[in-house]
Design a protein around this motif. Structure first.
Motif, short mmCIF file in Angstrom:
data_model
loop_
_atom_site.label_atom_id
_atom_site.label_comp_id
_atom_site.label_asym_id
_atom_site.label_seq_id
_atom_site.Cartn_x
_atom_site.Cartn_y
_atom_site.Cartn_z
N VAL A 73 -45.52 -7.06 -16.81
CA VAL A 73 -44.81 -7.95 -17.72
C VAL A 73 -43.65 -8.57 -16.95
CG1 VAL A 73 -43.24 -7.95 -19.71
CG2 VAL A 73 -45.43 -6.80 -19.87
N ARG A 74 -43.32 -9.78 -17.34
CA ARG A 74 -42.21 -10.46 -16.67
C ARG A 74 -41.12 -10.75 -17.71
NH1 ARG A 74 -41.40 -13.87 -12.02
NH2 ARG A 74 -40.01 -15.58 -12.55
N ALA A 75 -39.89 -10.32 -17.39
CA ALA A 75 -38.74 -10.60 -18.25
C ALA A 75 -37.94 -11.74 -17.60
CB ALA A 75 -37.87 -9.36 -18.39
N GLU A 76 -37.54 -12.72 -18.41
CA GLU A 76 -36.77 -13.84 -17.86
C GLU A 76 -35.51 -14.09 -18.69
OE1 GLU A 76 -38.86 -17.41 -16.85
OE2 GLU A 76 -40.62 -16.35 -16.08
N TRP A 77 -34.43 -14.41 -17.99
CA TRP A 77 -33.17 -14.82 -18.61
C TRP A 77 -32.78 -16.14 -17.94
CZ3 TRP A 77 -34.20 -9.97 -16.67
CH2 TRP A 77 -34.05 -8.87 -17.50
N ARG A 78 -32.23 -17.04 -18.72
CA ARG A 78 -31.88 -18.31 -18.09
C ARG A 78 -30.50 -18.79 -18.53
NH1 ARG A 78 -36.97 -21.12 -18.27
NH2 ARG A 78 -37.50 -19.45 -16.83
N PRO A 79 -29.46 -18.06 -18.18
CA PRO A 79 -28.11 -18.55 -18.47
C PRO A 79 -27.75 -19.59 -17.41
CG PRO A 79 -27.98 -16.42 -17.40
CD PRO A 79 -29.43 -16.76 -17.48
N ARG A 80 -28.12 -20.82 -17.63
CA ARG A 80 -27.94 -21.87 -16.63
C ARG A 80 -26.50 -21.92 -16.14
NH1 ARG A 80 -32.83 -22.52 -14.73
NH2 ARG A 80 -34.17 -24.03 -15.78
N PRO A 81 -26.29 -22.09 -14.83
CA PRO A 81 -27.29 -22.50 -13.83
C PRO A 81 -28.05 -21.33 -13.20
CG PRO A 81 -25.14 -22.44 -12.82
CD PRO A 81 -24.94 -22.06 -14.26
N ARG A 82 -27.99 -20.18 -13.81
CA ARG A 82 -28.69 -19.06 -13.20
C ARG A 82 -30.08 -18.89 -13.82
NH1 ARG A 82 -23.38 -17.57 -13.82
NH2 ARG A 82 -23.81 -16.63 -15.83
N ASP A 83 -30.99 -18.38 -13.02
CA ASP A 83 -32.35 -18.10 -13.47
C ASP A 83 -32.68 -16.70 -12.94
OD1 ASP A 83 -35.10 -17.97 -13.95
OD2 ASP A 83 -35.33 -20.14 -13.74
N VAL A 84 -32.85 -15.77 -13.87
CA VAL A 84 -33.00 -14.37 -13.49
C VAL A 84 -34.33 -13.84 -14.04
CG1 VAL A 84 -31.93 -12.08 -13.61
CG2 VAL A 84 -30.49 -14.14 -13.64
N SER A 85 -35.01 -13.04 -13.23
CA SER A 85 -36.30 -12.51 -13.69
C SER A 85 -36.47 -11.07 -13.21
CB SER A 85 -37.45 -13.37 -13.17
OG SER A 85 -37.39 -13.46 -11.76
N MET A 86 -37.29 -10.35 -13.96
CA MET A 86 -37.65 -9.00 -13.55
C MET A 86 -39.13 -8.80 -13.84
SD MET A 86 -36.09 -5.32 -14.76
CE MET A 86 -36.52 -3.82 -13.88
N GLU A 87 -39.88 -8.51 -12.81
CA GLU A 87 -41.31 -8.24 -13.00
C GLU A 87 -41.48 -6.73 -13.09
OE1 GLU A 87 -43.23 -12.26 -11.10
OE2 GLU A 87 -43.46 -10.39 -9.97
N ILE A 88 -42.12 -6.29 -14.17
CA ILE A 88 -42.18 -4.85 -14.47
C ILE A 88 -43.62 -4.37 -14.41
CG2 ILE A 88 -41.71 -3.11 -16.23
CD1 ILE A 88 -39.74 -5.43 -17.37
N ASP A 89 -43.82 -3.30 -13.66
CA ASP A 89 -45.13 -2.64 -13.64
C ASP A 89 -45.12 -1.60 -14.75
OD1 ASP A 89 -47.21 -0.78 -13.12
OD2 ASP A 89 -47.36 -1.57 -11.08
#
Lengths: 374, 141
Positions: free
Chosen positions: A314-330
């Motif tokens: 699963v992929r978690a995404e946050w986008r508090p612009r101008p930042r783009d943050v993600s976490m890919e979870i096994d």
């Protein structure tokens, strides 16, 4: 008056890492004194079968002072003030009580019965000891002249209280989902991760909570601090008293998070369109939901938007612009890969093998990249 | 993994259409940057359609879905924006789609793929949807 060392309790855990004693933990010291007195009285009675009453001024013989707090983690040095110099070098029921308490803690922590010499009728005096400790905190009861002592924590406290009782109370810091309809009587409850709903006792801010909840979507994460009753299996059966309630009250964030989980759950088994396709398992998604609740409520990590990645991920995404943050979870091993990018500055960060269950680690890694909500 | 064989498309303002899978769009229009990254079954090549050959984003989506794809909208980045991320774009015409091309992500680290896809999504989001199917229910903006 002469003083002799009595106990050097070593408090360990995150709150004690600065080598200081938080004021809210100080009741532990007076609770410990009360426990020693209760045990000492029974020891005296056991020794003097012929005397029904304690000698006059018995309790006043036991005067404890905290002299200083030594580092590592926090060690409040407790000394006993002797009533007369003549007591020097002698031991009495209070010293014996200290040793017996230490032995009882050691035995119960090891899963063995409490020592036969321990007066069972005062086991309930353990109820005030350890109440202010958090689940990740503990105390070594270090007697004078020793480098270490038996470890006392919430589990040991519960075991001691359950020796003679079928339930006990403890301070709790729990998370769940707000349940405004399950009780059907105008009150509200907290739905725990195991699906049970506990009624929340009336609090001053109940109307505020109900009003806030009415503006939020379903499944509102809620954190609650108070006192709860536990049964023999260490499960909470009732909330007795509530000191603080907090809601995760960002409607947009909640809606996106809930909708993204629903979309993952609705994906058919062939969504990936290749060998290895498999639908997301309900239990995996349930764990994911509660993990992010915990991160949000306890660590201020905003709820992410979740996307399918590949089967089992699963992929978690946050986008508090101008930042783009993600976490890919096994989902298999609960570990993840975090990547963060600032689109304006091109500053970038990545860390692999982050354990999603290690909330502290996840929150620390994400701190600075995501707005903190608590 | 086979390297792309088509000629490299020189940097220009030509738009490269990218189809949006419903899995990568959430309620509220939140898009995953995975849209601009090949998945594990794409051999490191991201499929796009060249606007110089197929100028209609709607026709591009219709053809994609007619060939078994599932797209609910079309985003785009220019060839220059791909090149700006050091991603070479190659001609790759298919028998059913002469406009087909690929952006080459082969040999990149995980972090490099992340960064490039996030930058490209930001470029595409600034441009907005070039075409979007009408909303059909929850999850589709």
């Amino acid at each position: 008056l002469p003083k002799v060392p009595f106990l050097n309790p070593k408090f360990c855990g995150p709150r004690f890492e600065t080598n200081a004693m938080p004021v809210e933990v100080l009741p532990e010291l007076s609770a410990y004194r009360a426990l020693v007195v209760a045990v000492a009285k029974e020891l005296y009675r056991a020794k003097h079968n012929d005397k029904k009453r304690l000698p006059k001024g018995f309790e006043q013989r036991f005067h404890l002072e905290m002299q200083e707090v030594l580092p590592g983690s926090a060690v409040p040095v407790m000394e006993r003030v002797l009533a007369a110099p003549l007591q020097l070098g002698l031991t009495d029921e209070f010293d014996e009580a200290r040793d017996l308490i230490g032995l009882a803690v050691e035995e119960v922590a090891a899963g063995r019965p409490i020592p036969a010499a321990f007066p069972v009728k005062v086991l309930s005096a353990f109820k005030d000891l350890g109440r202010t400790l958090r689940p990740d905190e503990y105390v070594y009861l270090v007697p004078p002249g020793s480098a270490t002592g038996p470890r006392f924590d919430k589990d040991v406290r519960g075991s001691l209280l359950l020796v003679e009782s079928t339930s006990y109370t403890d301070e709790v810091d729990i998370i769940g989902e707000l349940d405004t309809v399950g009780l059907g009587d105008g009150t509200y409850g907290i739905r725990l991760e195991d699906g049970r709903t506990l009624a929340v006792p009336d609090t001053l801010d109940r109307d505020d909570i109900m009003m806030a909840a009415s503006a939020l979507p379903n499944l509102v994460p809620i954190a609650l601090r108070g006192t709860a009753v536990f049964d023999r299996h260490r499960k909470i059966t009732k909330l007795e008293d509530v000191e603080e309630v907090s809601l995760l009250d960002s409607p947009e964030e909640l809606s996106l998070f809930n909708a993204s989980l629903e979309q993952l759950a609705a994906l058919p088994a062939d969504w990936w369109g290749a060998v290895g396709s498999i639908a997301y398992q309900e239990e995996d998604l349930r764990q994911l939901r509660w993990t992010f609740y915990r991160l949000a409520l306890d660590y201020g990590v905003p709820l992410p938007v979740l996307f399918p990645k590949e089967p089992g991920q699963v992929r978690a995404e946050w986008r508090p612009r101008p930042r783009d943050v993600s976490m890919e979870i096994d989902l298999g091993d609960g570990r993840g890969y975090i990547h963060a990018l600032n689109l304006q500055t091109q500053e970038e960060f990545e860390q692999d093998n982050v354990s999603l269950g290690n909330y502290e680690e996840v929150a620390t890694v994400l701190a600075g990249w995501l707005p903190q909500e608590v | 993994v086979a390297a792309p064989t088509g000629a490299i498309i020189p940097p220009s303002e030509e738009l490269l259409f990218r189809q949006v899978s419903p899995s990568f769009l959430k309620v509220g229009g939140f898009l995953s940057s995975q849209i601009f990254r090949p998945t594990g079954k794409d051999d490191g090549l991201l499929s796009v359609d060249r606007s110089s050959i197929e100028p209609s984003p709607e026709a591009s989506l219709t053809r994609f879905n007619a060939n078994g794809g599932q797209s609910i909208g079309v985003l785009a980045a220019t060839v220059a924006e791909f090149h700006g991320q050091e991603l070479a774009c190659h001609e790759d015409p298919l028998h059913h789609n002469a406009a087909h091309a690929v952006a080459n992500f082969q040999g990149l680290t995980r972090g490099q793929c992340e960064k490039k896809s996030k930058v490209l999504l930001a470029c595409a989001e600034a441009r907005g949807y070039l075409f979007q199917l009408p909303a059909q229910g929850p999850g589709e903006a």
